[in-house]
Design a protein around this motif. Structure first.
Motif, short mmCIF file in Angstrom:
data_model
loop_
_atom_site.label_atom_id
_atom_site.label_comp_id
_atom_site.label_asym_id
_atom_site.label_seq_id
_atom_site.Cartn_x
_atom_site.Cartn_y
_atom_site.Cartn_z
N TYR A 2 15.37 -57.76 16.45
CA TYR A 2 16.28 -57.92 15.31
C TYR A 2 17.57 -58.64 15.73
N ALA A 3 18.08 -58.32 16.91
CA ALA A 3 19.31 -58.95 17.39
C ALA A 3 19.11 -60.44 17.62
N ARG A 4 17.88 -60.85 17.86
CA ARG A 4 17.58 -62.28 18.04
C ARG A 4 17.27 -62.98 16.72
N GLY A 5 17.49 -62.28 15.61
CA GLY A 5 17.30 -62.89 14.30
C GLY A 5 15.86 -63.02 13.87
N ARG A 6 15.00 -62.20 14.46
CA ARG A 6 13.59 -62.25 14.12
C ARG A 6 13.17 -60.94 13.44
N ARG A 7 11.97 -60.91 12.91
CA ARG A 7 11.45 -59.69 12.30
C ARG A 7 10.09 -59.39 12.90
N MET A 8 9.67 -58.14 12.78
CA MET A 8 8.40 -57.72 13.33
C MET A 8 7.45 -57.32 12.21
N VAL A 9 6.22 -57.82 12.29
CA VAL A 9 5.18 -57.49 11.32
C VAL A 9 3.99 -56.94 12.08
N LEU A 10 3.64 -55.70 11.80
CA LEU A 10 2.49 -55.06 12.43
C LEU A 10 1.33 -55.03 11.44
N ILE A 11 0.23 -55.67 11.81
CA ILE A 11 -0.95 -55.73 10.96
C ILE A 11 -2.03 -54.85 11.56
N ILE A 12 -2.54 -53.93 10.77
CA ILE A 12 -3.62 -53.05 11.23
C ILE A 12 -4.85 -53.28 10.37
N ASP A 13 -5.88 -53.84 10.99
CA ASP A 13 -7.16 -54.05 10.31
C ASP A 13 -8.04 -52.82 10.57
N GLU A 14 -9.02 -52.61 9.69
CA GLU A 14 -9.89 -51.42 9.76
C GLU A 14 -9.06 -50.15 9.73
N ALA A 15 -8.09 -50.11 8.82
CA ALA A 15 -7.15 -48.98 8.75
C ALA A 15 -7.84 -47.68 8.35
N GLN A 16 -9.05 -47.75 7.82
CA GLN A 16 -9.75 -46.51 7.44
C GLN A 16 -10.07 -45.66 8.65
N ASN A 17 -9.98 -46.23 9.85
CA ASN A 17 -10.26 -45.46 11.06
C ASN A 17 -9.06 -44.63 11.53
N LEU A 18 -7.92 -44.82 10.89
CA LEU A 18 -6.75 -44.01 11.22
C LEU A 18 -6.93 -42.60 10.69
N THR A 19 -6.21 -41.66 11.26
CA THR A 19 -6.18 -40.30 10.74
C THR A 19 -4.95 -40.14 9.86
N PRO A 20 -4.92 -39.13 8.99
CA PRO A 20 -3.71 -38.89 8.21
C PRO A 20 -2.47 -38.71 9.09
N GLU A 21 -2.65 -38.13 10.27
CA GLU A 21 -1.52 -37.92 11.17
C GLU A 21 -0.97 -39.24 11.68
N THR A 22 -1.85 -40.18 12.05
CA THR A 22 -1.37 -41.48 12.55
C THR A 22 -0.80 -42.32 11.42
N VAL A 23 -1.34 -42.17 10.21
CA VAL A 23 -0.77 -42.88 9.06
C VAL A 23 0.66 -42.42 8.83
N GLU A 24 0.88 -41.12 8.91
CA GLU A 24 2.23 -40.58 8.74
C GLU A 24 3.14 -41.07 9.86
N GLU A 25 2.59 -41.18 11.06
CA GLU A 25 3.39 -41.68 12.18
C GLU A 25 3.81 -43.12 11.95
N LEU A 26 2.93 -43.93 11.36
CA LEU A 26 3.28 -45.30 11.03
C LEU A 26 4.44 -45.34 10.03
N ARG A 27 4.39 -44.43 9.08
CA ARG A 27 5.50 -44.38 8.11
C ARG A 27 6.81 -44.10 8.82
N MET A 28 6.78 -43.22 9.80
CA MET A 28 7.99 -42.89 10.54
C MET A 28 8.54 -44.12 11.26
#
Length: 287
Positions: free
Chosen positions: A127-153
């Motif tokens: 962010y300090a370098r004026g850039r942004r980060m985009v995390l793309i997760i394919d096959e997201a159905q393999n995540l658990t509810p716990e890891t989905v909540e962690e992503l929100r955090m």
């Protein structure tokens, strides 16, 4: 039977520059059906508005990965892109997946808190370098509810009013069902853009087939329009299954030295049992 080089398959016979119905995602062949255009618009909207979370779902073979690849071409150089194709595991493992995706070196013996701190420091540096980060997760159905909540955090890490991390999650329909669970309501509230890719209609299948034939250098007449209703019936309008049966039908037409695939060609493919698509096993369309 005509003789041809193994890599040529039927291309010379039909005048193609390449096979029109390969199963690998290829943005060059992207067909802009109404649903695909809307799905891509929602992806773009999520990127432009810097939505914390964007969700795209659809059946296997609906074209989600192809859309992702096309979107990656359009993103400017100002974004750091992290791609995770099949994340699994618990909270600590998820952080390792994320750090790997952004090529951040870390000690595998770090605790969860240390991994989180390292990721947060990296996000602030980007962010300090004026850039942004985009995390793309394919096959997201393999995540658990716990890891989905962690992503929100992770999307809660910010600097002033600016989001430091955008999430794009792409998965099968069950992922959409998962995030609708009451326990994930906070995640759902952070979804700024979403779309579900449904199957193609018979008319859209006809346009899709003609489009791919044209991109490969054909005229569009290499598959008789009269064969389209049967193709739609046995594939359910799923693009990857359409590709599969059309590719096999072109092989059959080439083998018989026919100028085009007919409805009977498709029936021959089905009768011989070489098409293994899911919808073909539910009914016998040749009876």
């Amino acid at each position: 039977m005509n003789k041809t080089a193994p890599t040529d398959i039927y291309n010379t016979h039909f005048g193609f520059s390449e096979r029109p119905f390969t199963l690998l995602p290829d943005p060059e062949f992207l067909f802009w059906s109404r649903d695909h255009r809307l799905a891509f618009t929602m992806l773009e909207y999520g990127m432009m508005t810097r939505a914390p979370i964007t969700v795209i779902t659809g059946e296997v073979g609906a074209g989600k990965t192809t859309l992702l690849q096309y979107m990656l071409r359009t993103l400017g150089e100002e974004a750091d892109i992290g791609l995770i194709s099949n994340a699994q595991g618990g909270r600590g493992e998820l952080l390792q997946w994320v750090l790997h995706a952004f090529s951040v070196q870390f000690d595998p013996n770090f605790s969860y808190v240390q991994l989180f701190q390292q990721l947060q420091e990296h996000m602030l540096d980007v962010y300090a370098r004026g850039r942004r980060m985009v995390l793309i997760i394919d096959e997201a159905q393999n995540l658990t509810p716990e890891t989905v909540e962690e992503l929100r955090m992770l999307t809660n890490i910010n600097s002033n009013k600016d989001e430091l991390l955008q999430l794009v999650l792409v998965g099968q329909p069950e992922f959409r069902d998962m995030i609708r669970q009451p326990g994930l309501r906070q995640f759902l509230q952070r979804v700024g853009a979403s779309f579900h890719l449904g199957p193609m209609s018979p008319q859209t299948v006809a346009e899709y087939v003609a489009h791919r034939l044209g991109v490969a250098g054909g005229t569009g007449a290499e598959i008789d329009p009269a064969a389209i209703p049967l193709i739609h019936e046995v594939t359910g309008g799923v693009p990857r299954l359409v590709n599969q049966i059309c590719d096999l039908a072109l092989v059959y037409a080439f083998s018989a030295d026919q100028p085009a695939v007919t409805e009977q060609t498709v029936r021959s493919v089905l009768d011989d049992g070489v098409y293994l698509g899911g919808f073909a096993s539910e009914r016998n369309p040749t009876q």
